[in-house]
Design a protein around this motif. Structure first.
Motif, PDB file in Angstrom:
ATOM      1  N   LEU A 240      32.333  32.851  40.167  1.00 14.81           N
ATOM      2  CA  LEU A 240      33.021  32.013  39.189  1.00 14.81           C
ATOM      3  C   LEU A 240      32.308  31.973  37.842  1.00 14.81           C
ATOM      4  N   THR A 241      30.992  32.126  37.844  1.00 12.50           N
ATOM      5  CA  THR A 241      30.235  31.992  36.592  1.00 12.50           C
ATOM      6  C   THR A 241      30.059  33.321  35.855  1.00 12.50           C
ATOM      7  N   ALA A 242      30.764  34.361  36.283  1.00 11.18           N
ATOM      8  CA  ALA A 242      30.669  35.665  35.615  1.00 11.18           C
ATOM      9  C   ALA A 242      30.892  35.591  34.100  1.00 11.18           C
ATOM     10  N   PRO A 243      31.841  34.772  33.595  1.00 11.02           N
ATOM     11  CA  PRO A 243      32.044  34.722  32.141  1.00 11.02           C
ATOM     12  C   PRO A 243      30.841  34.201  31.365  1.00 11.02           C
ATOM     13  N   TRP A 244      29.917  33.538  32.050  1.00 10.77           N
ATOM     14  CA  TRP A 244      28.746  32.972  31.365  1.00 10.77           C
ATOM     15  C   TRP A 244      27.485  33.810  31.593  1.00 10.77           C
ATOM     16  N   GLN A 245      27.651  35.042  32.011  1.00  2.00           N
ATOM     17  CA  GLN A 245      26.503  35.936  32.174  1.00  2.00           C
ATOM     18  C   GLN A 245      25.718  36.005  30.857  1.00  2.00           C
ATOM     19  N   GLY A 246      24.432  35.677  30.926  1.00  2.36           N
ATOM     20  CA  GLY A 246      23.583  35.739  29.743  1.00  2.36           C
ATOM     21  C   GLY A 246      23.763  34.611  28.752  1.00  2.36           C
ATOM     22  N   ALA A 247      24.575  33.603  29.090  1.00  2.00           N
ATOM     23  CA  ALA A 247      24.834  32.496  28.159  1.00  2.00           C
ATOM     24  C   ALA A 247      23.595  31.624  27.999  1.00  2.00           C
ATOM     25  N   GLN A 248      23.490  30.996  26.849  1.00  2.00           N
ATOM     26  CA  GLN A 248      22.399  30.072  26.565  1.00  2.00           C
ATOM     27  C   GLN A 248      22.920  28.637  26.493  1.00  2.00           C
ATOM     28  N   ILE A 249      21.990  27.710  26.661  1.00  2.00           N
ATOM     29  CA  ILE A 249      22.273  26.284  26.502  1.00  2.00           C
ATOM     30  C   ILE A 249      21.543  25.848  25.234  1.00  2.00           C
ATOM     31  N   HIS A 250      22.298  25.497  24.201  1.00  2.00           N
ATOM     32  CA  HIS A 250      21.700  25.265  22.890  1.00  2.00           C
ATOM     33  C   HIS A 250      21.354  23.805  22.619  1.00  2.00           C
ATOM     34  N   GLN A 251      21.841  22.891  23.445  1.00  2.00           N
ATOM     35  CA  GLN A 251      21.502  21.488  23.236  1.00  2.00           C
ATOM     36  C   GLN A 251      20.008  21.267  23.501  1.00  2.00           C
ATOM     37  N   PRO A 252      19.453  20.178  22.975  1.00  2.00           N
ATOM     38  CA  PRO A 252      18.078  19.819  23.343  1.00  2.00           C
ATOM     39  C   PRO A 252      17.949  19.714  24.866  1.00  2.00           C
ATOM     40  N   SER A 253      16.880  20.278  25.401  1.00  2.00           N
ATOM     41  CA  SER A 253      16.720  20.331  26.854  1.00  2.00           C
ATOM     42  C   SER A 253      15.299  19.979  27.259  1.00  2.00           C
ATOM     43  N   LEU A 254      15.168  19.592  28.537  1.00  2.00           N
ATOM     44  CA  LEU A 254      13.893  19.178  29.116  1.00  2.00           C
ATOM     45  C   LEU A 254      13.823  19.704  30.536  1.00  2.00           C
TER      46      LEU A 254
END
Length: 314
Positions: A240-254
């Protein structure tokens, strides 16, 4: 003091614990846990000026558990958090997850950056989608007894874990699994997930008999099937997550984890921790608590709370 109620979300009834007023913070627990796993965080974060909501996740505790195994994908679980934000009358939230709740939090931030403005993951690094189906990859590498594989057959793990729920919770939280560096994550043929563990092992100082009794009482009622169904969607989630291959999360993260957590000490986990900035370009802190195990927010609540509150207020 925290209050509890039931909220209708996506056709299910969600049991939630909540406290405080202010910006919304969702706390997503893991397996085999409950909203109770956040008992040390709810009041502390609420006291810092936030509306904190910790649900029993889909299939866990006092929340509805759909019969269909296919109703426990990452899409269902992220969708629950999206709908929960709306049901609470909000448009945005910070999302925090531990163990299985961490992939929910990471993917929620990845799928819906318009809703989830910050994200924190405890114990489980952000998604790094491998080249093939996870369970198939294990088999191709000659591994047939990893606990993920043992959990696949409907009814098998349930029968073992529900035989003595109090003993199961004591073994998993106090003496088996990721908090014990000597414990392994492989199931010997003909034996179960709990084999070889000492059910009479003394509790660690972060877990009381009353805590254990709470977990056991709730799981005595709910059983383990709902939570195990999350594992039964591991390969489906990869598809199911194939469309997000290599995607980044740009929000502030911890990211927070214990140095003795088996999730991050293995080859794959250690590599994910080392390289997580590739997925999290706006990573504010990578906090590895020396000597801590897997149940990090219960084991080291003061340090976890301080890091979370600083992150929320930043």
């Amino acid at each position: 003091m925290p209050a509890s109620r039931t909220i209708s979300v996506n056709g299910l009834e969600f049991f939630v614990v909540e406290q405080g007023q202010g910006p919304l913070v969702l706390l997503c627990h893991g397996w085999p846990e409950l909203s109770y796993s956040w008992r040390h965080q709810v009041g502390a974060i609420a006291g810092a000026g936030f509306h904190v909501v910790a649900p029993d996740m889909r299939g866990f505790g006092r929340t509805s558990a759909p019969a269909d195994v296919g109703a426990y994908t990452i899409f269902h679980n992220v969708g629950d958090m999206v709908a929960l934000v709306a049901a609470l009358g909000e448009r945005q939230a910070v999302i925090v997850g531990h163990d299985w709740g961490a992939p929910v939090a990471w993917h929620a931030a990845m799928f819906r950056p318009d809703i989830f403005t910050k994200v924190a993951g405890l114990s489980v690094p952000p998604p790094s989608r491998g080249r093939g189906l996870p369970l198939e990859t294990l088999r191709n590498n000659g591994i047939t007894n990893f606990y993920w594989q043992y959990f696949q057959g409907p009814g098998v793990a349930e029968a073992e874990l529900e035989r003595d729920v109090a003993a199961t919770m004591r073994i998993v939280l106090a003496g088996r699994g990721f908090s014990d560096p000597a414990a392994h994550q492989f199931v010997q043929e003909g034996k179960g997930f709990l084999a070889g563990a000492d059910p009479n092992r003394p509790l660690p100082n972060w877990l009381t008999e009353a805590d254990l009794a709470y977990f056991a009482a709730v799981y005595q009622e709910s059983g383990f099937r709902g939570g195990l169904n999350w594992y039964r969607n591991i390969d489906r989630n990869w598809e199911l997550t194939a469309p997000w291959q290599g995607a980044q999360i740009h929000q502030p993260s911890l990211f927070i984890a214990g140095s003795k957590d088996g999730v991050i000490t293995g080859l794959i986990g250690a590599k994910q921790v080392k390289e997580m900035e590739r997925v999290l370009p706006n990573l504010r802190q990578k906090l590895i608590l020396d000597g801590a195990g897997h149940w990090i927010q219960q084991e080291r609540p003061e340090e976890v709370n301080a890091a979370l509150i600083a992150f929320l207020k930043d």
